[in-house]
Design a protein around this motif. Sequence first.
Motif, PDB file in Angstrom:
ATOM      1  N   CYS A  44       0.829  -1.219   0.000  1.00 57.27           N
ATOM      2  CA  CYS A  44       0.000   0.000   0.000  1.00 57.27           C
ATOM      3  C   CYS A  44       0.860   1.265   0.000  1.00 57.27           C
ATOM      4  O   CYS A  44       0.390   2.336  -0.306  1.00 57.27           O
ATOM      5  CB  CYS A  44      -0.913   0.003   1.223  1.00 57.27           C
ATOM      6  N   TYR A  45       2.119   1.156   0.389  1.00 59.77           N
ATOM      7  CA  TYR A  45       3.109   2.244   0.390  1.00 59.77           C
ATOM      8  C   TYR A  45       2.796   3.375   1.369  1.00 59.77           C
ATOM      9  O   TYR A  45       3.280   4.489   1.205  1.00 59.77           O
ATOM     10  CB  TYR A  45       3.344   2.779  -1.033  1.00 59.77           C
ATOM     11  N   THR A  46       1.995   3.084   2.387  1.00 61.04           N
ATOM     12  CA  THR A  46       1.809   4.063   3.458  1.00 61.04           C
ATOM     13  C   THR A  46       3.159   4.353   4.114  1.00 61.04           C
ATOM     14  O   THR A  46       3.468   5.492   4.458  1.00 61.04           O
ATOM     15  CB  THR A  46       0.833   3.504   4.519  1.00 61.04           C
ATOM     16  N   CYS A  47       3.962   3.319   4.275  1.00 60.70           N
ATOM     17  CA  CYS A  47       5.283   3.462   4.901  1.00 60.70           C
ATOM     18  C   CYS A  47       6.144   4.465   4.139  1.00 60.70           C
ATOM     19  O   CYS A  47       6.826   5.300   4.742  1.00 60.70           O
ATOM     20  CB  CYS A  47       5.981   2.098   4.941  1.00 60.70           C
ATOM     21  N   ALA A  48       6.104   4.394   2.803  1.00 60.13           N
ATOM     22  CA  ALA A  48       6.937   5.279   1.985  1.00 60.13           C
ATOM     23  C   ALA A  48       6.507   6.737   2.147  1.00 60.13           C
ATOM     24  O   ALA A  48       7.329   7.649   2.105  1.00 60.13           O
ATOM     25  CB  ALA A  48       6.847   4.851   0.522  1.00 60.13           C
ATOM     26  N   ALA A  49       5.226   6.942   2.355  1.00 53.11           N
ATOM     27  CA  ALA A  49       4.724   8.311   2.521  1.00 53.11           C
ATOM     28  C   ALA A  49       5.120   8.891   3.877  1.00 53.11           C
ATOM     29  O   ALA A  49       5.160  10.099   4.056  1.00 53.11           O
ATOM     30  CB  ALA A  49       3.203   8.317   2.367  1.00 53.11           C
ATOM     31  N   ARG A  50       5.425   8.026   4.847  1.00 52.45           N
ATOM     32  CA  ARG A  50       5.661   8.490   6.218  1.00 52.45           C
ATOM     33  C   ARG A  50       7.141   8.543   6.607  1.00 52.45           C
ATOM     34  O   ARG A  50       7.508   9.248   7.537  1.00 52.45           O
ATOM     35  CB  ARG A  50       4.953   7.548   7.212  1.00 52.45           C
ATOM     36  N   CYS A  51       7.994   7.778   5.965  1.00 44.85           N
ATOM     37  CA  CYS A  51       9.374   7.620   6.441  1.00 44.85           C
ATOM     38  C   CYS A  51      10.152   8.940   6.372  1.00 44.85           C
ATOM     39  O   CYS A  51      10.241   9.550   5.312  1.00 44.85           O
ATOM     40  CB  CYS A  51      10.093   6.559   5.592  1.00 44.85           C
ATOM     41  N   PRO A  52      10.745   9.373   7.480  1.00 48.15           N
ATOM     42  CA  PRO A  52      11.505  10.632   7.467  1.00 48.15           C
ATOM     43  C   PRO A  52      12.768  10.564   6.590  1.00 48.15           C
ATOM     44  O   PRO A  52      13.298  11.592   6.205  1.00 48.15           O
ATOM     45  CB  PRO A  52      11.856  10.849   8.940  1.00 48.15           C
ATOM     46  N   PHE A  53      13.226   9.366   6.275  1.00 46.90           N
ATOM     47  CA  PHE A  53      14.409   9.202   5.417  1.00 46.90           C
ATOM     48  C   PHE A  53      14.023   9.009   3.937  1.00 46.90           C
ATOM     49  O   PHE A  53      14.878   8.724   3.113  1.00 46.90           O
ATOM     50  CB  PHE A  53      15.233   7.995   5.876  1.00 46.90           C
ATOM     51  N   GLU A  54      12.736   9.117   3.676  1.00 45.17           N
ATOM     52  CA  GLU A  54      12.214   8.883   2.317  1.00 45.17           C
ATOM     53  C   GLU A  54      12.584   7.485   1.817  1.00 45.17           C
ATOM     54  O   GLU A  54      12.833   7.269   0.634  1.00 45.17           O
ATOM     55  CB  GLU A  54      12.689   9.962   1.349  1.00 45.17           C
TER      56      GLU A  54
END
Length: 246
Positions: A97-107
């Motif tokens: 779902c890539y929610t993680c990618a939208a949230r990670c401070p390190f992109e």
Amino acid sequence: MTHANSSRIQKYIGDPLSDSPEVGREKLEEIFQDIQADIRFDHELNGCLNCGICTATCPAAYYYDFSPREIVQLLWTENLEGIYDAMQEKIWACAQCYTCAARCPFENSPGGLIMLMREAAIKHGMESAKNVLRPFSRVMLKLISTGNQLSPDMINADGFPDWGPNISKVDAPLKILRQAIPMPTLNTTATAWEVNLTTSVELYTIWEETGVLKQLETIDENLYDVILDIMDEKREDLEDWEDEQD
Ligand code: SF4
Ligand code: SF4
């Protein structure tokens, strides 16, 4: 998982899902190099604070013994045994779902990195990949042979028992309903839409050139053989049609 306490200096690690012999360090390195060599790897892994924001927002982590933070840490610290271990089961819990990618401070993109690990699992013919993909062989056959993933005649009470009484809404005179659609390519029930012969053959060429079919051969040899036959037949049909045009 049986290898949760694996140390980084462990020399061999077994595959808990198969009877395959233990895997040596060389193989572990080869698998990691395949993941790391992908052009997407450096875009999707830029470091890791171990902050856990990805896991806190991950729907799969809520339901399963799975953590994108853990997967990213394994890759970031180059924990080869842990990476191999995660490829036996955990990577298949991700819903992409890539929610993680939208949230990670390190992109970072944990979901994207998991996709690379899945591709490596398929390339190396891991049992986990075979087990996960086996139930989809009917859909893969449909997709590769017709260019459609799902056709109207596949949506029925037997195929979708989880729909409950709602299935009656599609249990209708499909042929007549489909013929009412103004687009002629949609007047079908055995495919979602009609893909013309040239497009089908072009798709086969793309799948051959990009290695998709090679990966399929690793995972399901029988399905691969069936698909090769279908491809040969369609290529002959196209040649006949082109000859007729001359
Ligand atoms: S991948 Fe990103 S969000 Fe997840 S733990 Fe590492 S830094 Fe935090
Ligand atoms: S892409 Fe995968 S790892 Fe990322 S939030 Fe979605 S389910 Fe979790």
